[in-house]
Design an enzyme around this catalytic site. Structure first.
Site, PDB file in Angstrom:
ATOM      1  N   ASN A  64       4.749 -63.013  81.817  1.00 36.58           N
ATOM      2  CA  ASN A  64       5.970 -62.688  81.075  1.00 36.58           C
ATOM      3  C   ASN A  64       5.954 -61.278  80.488  1.00 36.58           C
ATOM      4  O   ASN A  64       7.009 -60.687  80.278  1.00 36.58           O
ATOM      5  CB  ASN A  64       6.165 -63.711  79.953  1.00 36.58           C
ATOM      6  CG  ASN A  64       7.195 -63.290  78.945  1.00 36.58           C
ATOM      7  OD1 ASN A  64       8.392 -63.255  79.228  1.00 36.58           O
ATOM      8  ND2 ASN A  64       6.748 -62.937  77.739  1.00 36.58           N
ATOM      9  N   SER A  67      10.924 -62.443  86.545  1.00 38.76           N
ATOM     10  CA  SER A  67      11.631 -61.328  87.169  1.00 38.76           C
ATOM     11  C   SER A  67      12.906 -61.105  86.364  1.00 38.76           C
ATOM     12  O   SER A  67      12.872 -61.052  85.136  1.00 38.76           O
ATOM     13  CB  SER A  67      11.915 -61.638  88.646  1.00 38.76           C
ATOM     14  OG  SER A  67      12.638 -60.592  89.252  1.00 38.76           O
ATOM     15  N   TYR A 127      13.071 -49.622  85.911  1.00 37.02           N
ATOM     16  CA  TYR A 127      13.009 -51.047  85.604  1.00 37.02           C
ATOM     17  C   TYR A 127      13.318 -51.895  86.830  1.00 37.02           C
ATOM     18  O   TYR A 127      12.571 -52.829  87.164  1.00 37.02           O
ATOM     19  CB  TYR A 127      13.981 -51.382  84.474  1.00 37.02           C
ATOM     20  CG  TYR A 127      14.071 -52.867  84.192  1.00 37.02           C
ATOM     21  CD1 TYR A 127      13.025 -53.532  83.556  1.00 37.02           C
ATOM     22  CD2 TYR A 127      15.187 -53.608  84.578  1.00 37.02           C
ATOM     23  CE1 TYR A 127      13.097 -54.892  83.307  1.00 37.02           C
ATOM     24  CE2 TYR A 127      15.271 -54.964  84.330  1.00 37.02           C
ATOM     25  CZ  TYR A 127      14.225 -55.605  83.703  1.00 37.02           C
ATOM     26  OH  TYR A 127      14.287 -56.956  83.468  1.00 37.02           O
ATOM     27  N   LYS A 129      11.097 -54.775  89.044  1.00 34.25           N
ATOM     28  CA  LYS A 129      11.507 -56.161  89.243  1.00 34.25           C
ATOM     29  C   LYS A 129      11.733 -56.477  90.722  1.00 34.25           C
ATOM     30  O   LYS A 129      11.459 -57.596  91.173  1.00 34.25           O
ATOM     31  CB  LYS A 129      12.752 -56.482  88.408  1.00 34.25           C
ATOM     32  CG  LYS A 129      12.482 -56.488  86.903  1.00 34.25           C
ATOM     33  CD  LYS A 129      11.328 -57.436  86.546  1.00 34.25           C
ATOM     34  CE  LYS A 129      11.075 -57.513  85.047  1.00 34.25           C
ATOM     35  NZ  LYS A 129       9.950 -58.414  84.713  1.00 34.25           N
TER      36      LYS A 129
END
Length: 273
Positions: free
Chosen positions: A81, A132, A146, A150
């Protein structure tokens, strides 16, 4: 015997909500965080082990996993996480910020996963759940870093699922939409260089959308994501991807149904570009 989950980034947001949810369901929880000395909510709970883990520190990863095994006997689920978002024009980012974004969101996830796989392989059992985002399937302006991380998490997880199956391990991906956490606060790196005037109009429009109170109203609570994570951990299926949040379902449905050009035009329209 109660099952055990190890969670990275447990101090706030999705991580803390997940730690509390699994604890309430009778699980043992290894709640890891960079500054455990600041934690005051999880410390008094039974069957919760709080340990220091920084995904950029390999020793802390190994130590947290071993402490968890020593205390609870085994680890059944890993939740990757920990992470944050870097947004802004690519030109405005110092290289060290770029490296830190990928080291935290991608390399750190790989390091934690790689560290727990021998334990899983020895047991021929285990689950890895990677956080994700809908931002791993689509993009918003100024998110090249970012979204890059992901998209990487999505590809890594999908490819890893094939080899993990050989040792009895299941890989899961949870894709939240906008969540009411401090993601845009403490866990955020927004870089702007005022001298790069060409980007200022885009930056202004993006911030106007982000700061719109209606956006906060639409955000889902972290508890919702925790419930989806629990479903992924306990449904016994080989399902790879799980969406979390009504907006996530809407955006991904649109992404699946539209070709690139109309979808990107819709994103531009949302930000008045």
């Amino acid at each position: 015997m109660s099952k055990t989950i190890l969670i990275t980034g447990s101090s706030t947001g999705i991580g803390k909500a997940t730690a509390l949810h699994f604890h309430n369901q009778g699980w043992n929880v290894i709640a890891t965080m960079r500054s455990p000395q600041n934690e005051n909510e999880l410390t008094d709970l039974d069957n919760v082990l709080i340990t220091k883990l920084d995904v950029l520190d390999l020793d802390s990863i190994d130590e947290s996993i071993q402490k968890g095994i020593d205390q609870f006997g085994q680890i059944d689920v890993l939740l990757n996480n920990a992470g944050y978002g870097a947004f802004g024009p690519l030109e405005s980012f110092p290289r060290e910020n770029i490296v830190r974004q990928f080291n935290t969101n991608v390399i750190g996830l790989l390091d934690v996963t790689r560290a727990i796989l021998p334990h899983y392989r020895s047991r021929q059992s285990g689950i890895v759940i990677n956080i994700s985002s809908i931002g791993g399937k689509m993009t918003f302006p100024l998110g090249s870093l970012y979204h890059g991380t992901k998209f990487a998490v999505e590809g890594i997880s999908e490819a890893l699922s094939f080899e993990a199956e050989q040792i009895g391990v299941r890989i899961k991906i949870v894709e939240p939409g906008m969540i009411a956490t401090d993601f845009a606060g403490r866990s955020f790196d927004f870089q702007v260089n005022p001298e790069m005037e060409e980007y200022q109009e885009l930056i202004t429009k993006l911030l106007s959308v982000w700061q719109n109170p209606d956006m906060a109203v639409q955000a889902s609570p972290p508890q919702l994501v925790a419930e989806v994570i629990y479903e992924a951990a306990t449904d016994g299926s080989s399902q790879l991807r799980y969406l979390a949040g009504e907006d996530a379902h809407q955006y991904i449905a649109a992404r699946r149904s539209l070709e690139d050009e109309p979808f990107l035009q819709n994103i531009k329209k949302q930000f008045q570009l």
